[in-house]
Enzyme design. Structure first.
Site, PDB file in Angstrom:
ATOM      1  N   GLY A 171       0.906  -1.429   0.145  1.00  0.00           N
ATOM      2  CA  GLY A 171       0.173  -0.046   0.187  1.00  0.00           C
ATOM      3  C   GLY A 171       0.895   1.395  -0.160  1.00  0.00           C
ATOM      4  O   GLY A 171       0.139   2.316   0.022  1.00  0.00           O
ATOM      5  N   GLU A 203      -8.657  -0.843  31.061  1.00  0.00           N
ATOM      6  CA  GLU A 203      -8.185   0.143  29.964  1.00  0.00           C
ATOM      7  C   GLU A 203      -7.359   1.307  30.941  1.00  0.00           C
ATOM      8  O   GLU A 203      -6.597   1.826  30.367  1.00  0.00           O
ATOM      9  CB  GLU A 203      -9.261   0.607  29.203  1.00  0.00           C
ATOM     10  CG  GLU A 203      -9.966  -0.437  28.191  1.00  0.00           C
ATOM     11  CD  GLU A 203      -8.830  -1.145  27.285  1.00  0.00           C
ATOM     12  OE1 GLU A 203      -7.827  -0.277  27.088  1.00  0.00           O
ATOM     13  OE2 GLU A 203      -8.965  -2.257  26.893  1.00  0.00           O
TER      14      GLU A 203
END
Length: 665
Positions: free
Chosen positions: A241, A462
């Site tokens: 890419g 988290e």
């Protein structure tokens, strides 16, 4: 004076060229005429009683012929009586004899029956009788000729296809005789691409290299006058890419010479010798149109190192194709005027003979774009998008570190779709941020059922990542934390790594501690652990073993690296070290992980108040940003991440470059 003028007028009159189709049209016209005017046909079937009781007494029969080998008798009607029977049978009775027939069974005594009928007829109505045997010579001939005719037709069809394939080259017809022809697409002045170097953003160094090749083809005297020679081949190497194929398309658009484009997989075929034949045909066409450029995309499909194919018979054909490619690129024969461009993202597995000077003289590295290049790439892809006034492209480039050109194109398209879904008239900054989150983390799954206890565990997990990464100065700057499920993840954290070319031991240890912050938070809050840290453990295990066995970051193991960048071992699956060294590597990797885990636990316990407050805020908002962490813990000791509001951060060292990390629990 009139005669020459007449001659000139005759010369001006151009007769139409002869076409074989005229013959077919004339034949079809004749067949149509015969079909509409022919009054013949097959005889009409009748019965013996009809012949005996009506036709014979009326005196209409001229003769009856018994065909003994076909068990039938044919009745011939007199010419003056045919019209009577046509009116009776609606015109089905043929004009030419015989007009009727009837089936004769084995029990039918023809002589006896005919004599009885003839005795009852007057002298003027009597008819003659004939017996004969018939042979269908046409059917006999077709029995013998049908198979040879089919063989000749098949032979003619196959050779016609072969001649068409040979004459047309890569553009010729298909068929088994053209299977060895090159599948390359030719781009020239009449069939050229519209992509130029102006459409390729970034890649400045790579463009300089390939533009030199194009410049040589346009102005060869500039280089040959000094005795220089243009490289025979250039290999474009880089991650997927990054624009390798796009750069080759730009070369095709800029160069005023024929450009052949083909994929490496087009050489590979199930038939033996086809790959080598296609290579020969490709270079034959290229030499005929020299000077020209041949571009081979994904060359690793055919250029894999030959030593890696040992033991696999299916790869013998690939090796033969590679051998032919090596010979054509720089063999005994001349190959002047043909420049080879190739692209791959797996240059490490290519054959060494293919990489040597004289074949691919240059390796042009096409890396992931940096901040400045990402700004240019966004500028290209945003041309056709309707944006809000005052849109900040540089801010968007800072939010996408490690993105390739293809990723950036996907972000722009996804942002347009998100804006259209929300019925907006223009695309704003939030649409692009949502597009980045959508591409990295996946689609939000707010409908996923999560119990309150699980949600609390995810929030503290988290928050542990966020707290440790914010406190440690060498960890990657945190950008965003969410407990909204995305894809397969129940929660995720996004980081914006600093732009650095080398990484120290301290930086890697801090990153490992930040990664283990989620597991440490679960243990501190719940006094038990869960399966949510699987992705974290996988990452830090690989990183710890890489530090010990590859990067020489362990004092016990020493400055030793067992990494093989060339992969020259081939199919050797043995370890290049003893079992004792393997035990030492395992011990050192575990030590590094334990030290990082202890660091994470210590930071969380020392900052328990802020850690708990952050988790509660995450439970309330579900999504928090770096600004929220700065409010709770104060300014970060290390580099500050770019603000999601688009404002410039206070620190100057903020050019992110490495891959964006996604924490999947």
């Amino acid at each position: 004076m009139d005669i020459p003028n007449k001659d000139k007028e005759r010369k001006k009159l151009k007769l139409p060229k002869f076409n074989v189709l005229w013959i077919y049209v004339i034949m079809l016209g004749g067949i149509f005429y015969m079909w509409t005017t022919y009054d013949g046909g097959d005889p009409v079937k009748t019965e013996w009683t009809e012949v005996k009781e009506k036709m014979a007494p009326a005196g209409d029969i001229e003769k009856i012929t018994f065909v003994t080998n076909m068990n039938r008798a044919e009745v011939y009607i007199k010419k003056e009586s045919i019209a009577k029977y046509k009116n009776k049978f609606g015109g089905k009775v043929p004009k030419y004899a015989p007009q009727f027939y009837f089936v004769v069974s084995n029990n039918f005594n023809a002589e006896e029956q005919i004599d009885l009928v003839r005795q009852q007829l007057p002298e003027g109505n009597k008819f003659s009788i004939e017996n004969e045997e018939r042979t269908n010579y046409f059917a006999k001939a077709m029995e013998w000729l049908l198979f040879p005719i089919l063989l000749i037709a098949l032979w003619f069809f196959m050779f016609r296809k072969m001649n068409k394939g040979m004459g047309g080259g890569s553009q010729g017809g298909g068929g088994i005789f053209s299977v060895g022809k090159s599948q390359a697409k030719l781009f020239d002045k009449d069939n050229n691409t519209k992509i130029t170097f102006k459409d390729v953003a970034g890649l400045e160094e790579a463009k300089v290299e390939v533009m030199e090749i194009v410049d040589f083809l346009k102005n060869p005297k500039k280089y040959t006058s000094l005795g220089g020679k243009i490289p025979k081949g250039a290999l474009l190497v880089g991650p997927p890419g990054t624009g390798k194929t796009l750069l080759a398309k730009a070369v095709a658009g800029e160069a005023n010479v024929p450009f052949f484009s083909i994929s490496g997989s087009d050489f590979v075929e199930m038939f033996v010798g086809v790959g080598a034949s296609r290579v020969r045909d490709l270079f034959r066409q290229a030499k005929e149109k020299a000077p020209c450029i041949v571009f081979i995309d994904e060359i690793d499909a055919v250029g894999r190192a030959r030593s890696k194919n040992a033991g696999f018979s299916s790869n013998d054909e690939r090796e033969n194709t590679l051998n032919q490619l090596l010979t054509e690129m720089d063999g005994f024969g001349s190959n002047s005027g043909v420049i080879i461009l190739a692209a791959t993202n797996r240059a490490d597995i290519l054959d060494k003979a293919l990489m040597r000077a004289g074949r691919f003289d240059r390796q042009i590295h096409v890396d992931l774009p940096e901040l400045k290049e990402r700004v240019e790439i966004f500028g290209v892809h945003l041309r056709n998008l309707k944006l809000v006034d005052g849109f900040n492209i540089e801010f968007l480039a800072k939010q996408t570190p490690g993105f390739s050109g293809a990723d950036i194109a996907n972000v722009c398209n996804e942002a347009a779709l998100i804006a259209a879904r929300k019925n907006k008239e223009a695309i704003d900054k939030q649409d692009f941020l949502d597009a980045v989150d959508r591409i990295i983390g996946g689609l939000e799954k707010r409908s996923k059922i999560i119990s309150p206890q699980e949600k609390r565990t995810i929030a503290f997990h988290e928050a542990g990542h966020a707290t440790v990464s914010w406190i440690l100065p060498n960890a990657n700057p945190l950008l965003k934390v969410t407990i909204i499920p995305r894809g397969r993840a129940l929660g995720a954290a996004w980081y914006l790594p600093e732009e650095r070319q080398i990484t120290t031991t301290e930086q890697m240890m801090d990153e490992m501690a930040a990664t283990l912050g989620g597991r440490a938070a679960e243990e501190i809050i719940n006094n038990k652990i869960s399966t949510g840290a699987l992705n974290d453990l996988e990452k830090i295990t690989k990183q710890a073993y890489a530090m010990v066995s590859y990067l020489g970051m362990s004092k016990s193991v020493g400055n030793i690296s067992f990494y093989d960048s060339t992969e020259s071992n081939g199919f050797n699956i043995g370890k290049p070290y003893s079992e004792k060294t393997a035990e030492l590597i395992d011990k050192e990797a575990k030590r590094l992980i334990d030290e990082s885990y202890d660091t994470a636990r210590k930071i969380l316990k020392d900052n328990m108040e802020g850690f708990t407050k952050l988790a509660e805020l995450l439970l309330e908002k579900e999504v928090i940003f770096s600004e929220d962490l700065e409010t709770i813990f104060g300014k970060r000791a290390g580099s500050q991440p770019p603000s999601r509001t688009g404002e410039e951060p206070s620190s100057e060292n903020l050019l992110p470059e490495a891959d964006k990390e996604e924490k999947t629990e």
